[in-house]
Design a protein around this motif. Structure first.
Motif, PDB file in Angstrom:
ATOM      1  N   LYS A   2       0.853  -1.182   0.000  1.00  0.00           N
ATOM      2  CA  LYS A   2       0.000   0.000   0.000  1.00  0.00           C
ATOM      3  C   LYS A   2       0.891   1.235   0.000  1.00  0.00           C
ATOM      4  O   LYS A   2       1.900   1.284   0.703  1.00  0.00           O
ATOM      5  CB  LYS A   2      -0.889  -0.012   1.242  1.00  0.00           C
ATOM      6  N   ASP A  79       4.639  -1.641   3.357  1.00  0.00           N
ATOM      7  CA  ASP A  79       3.814  -0.563   2.847  1.00  0.00           C
ATOM      8  C   ASP A  79       4.667   0.701   2.925  1.00  0.00           C
ATOM      9  O   ASP A  79       5.555   0.807   3.782  1.00  0.00           O
ATOM     10  CB  ASP A  79       2.547  -0.383   3.686  1.00  0.00           C
ATOM     11  N   ASN A  98       4.234  -5.468   6.131  1.00  0.00           N
ATOM     12  CA  ASN A  98       2.898  -5.980   5.816  1.00  0.00           C
ATOM     13  C   ASN A  98       2.986  -7.492   5.625  1.00  0.00           C
ATOM     14  O   ASN A  98       4.037  -8.091   5.845  1.00  0.00           O
ATOM     15  CB  ASN A  98       2.300  -5.273   4.591  1.00  0.00           C
TER      16      ASN A  98
END
Length: 101
Positions: A2, A79, A98
């Protein structure tokens, strides 16, 4: 993976890199340097309006920020949060583990 771009970082990219509606910013791994999670490698950033097989992307203020598949090795397991560092007057990169391992 992300990618998060803070409002302050977005403003920096607009003001310092001149990005505007429809532009893109690519993050990539490069040799030399150091990050909080890499030794011998650092993060690179460049204006690139045409993502090639992105593995992660986000759009903030009409600009697309992304990582291409060929740079997955650098970001795998993390991320990325990009914020503005007022002391250095530039982006600050934070890596959060993550489950993408």
């Amino acid at each position: 993976m992300k990618i998060t771009i803070t409002a302050a970082a977005s403003q920096w990219f607009h003001e310092e890199m001149g990005v505007t509606t429809g532009n893109g910013v690519r993050f990539f791994g490069k040799t030399y340097g150091k990050t909080a999670v890499h030794s011998g490698f650092s993060i690179g950033v460049m204006r690139d309006d045409e993502p090639h097989r992105p593995i992660a992307s986000t759009t903030v203020d009409d600009v697309t920020y992304y990582v291409n598949d060929r740079d997955e090795w650098f970001f795998k397991g993390y991320d990325l949060t990009v914020d503005y560092d007022a002391v250095n007057d530039g982006p600050k990169y934070d890596y959060t583990p993550n489950q993408d391992v």
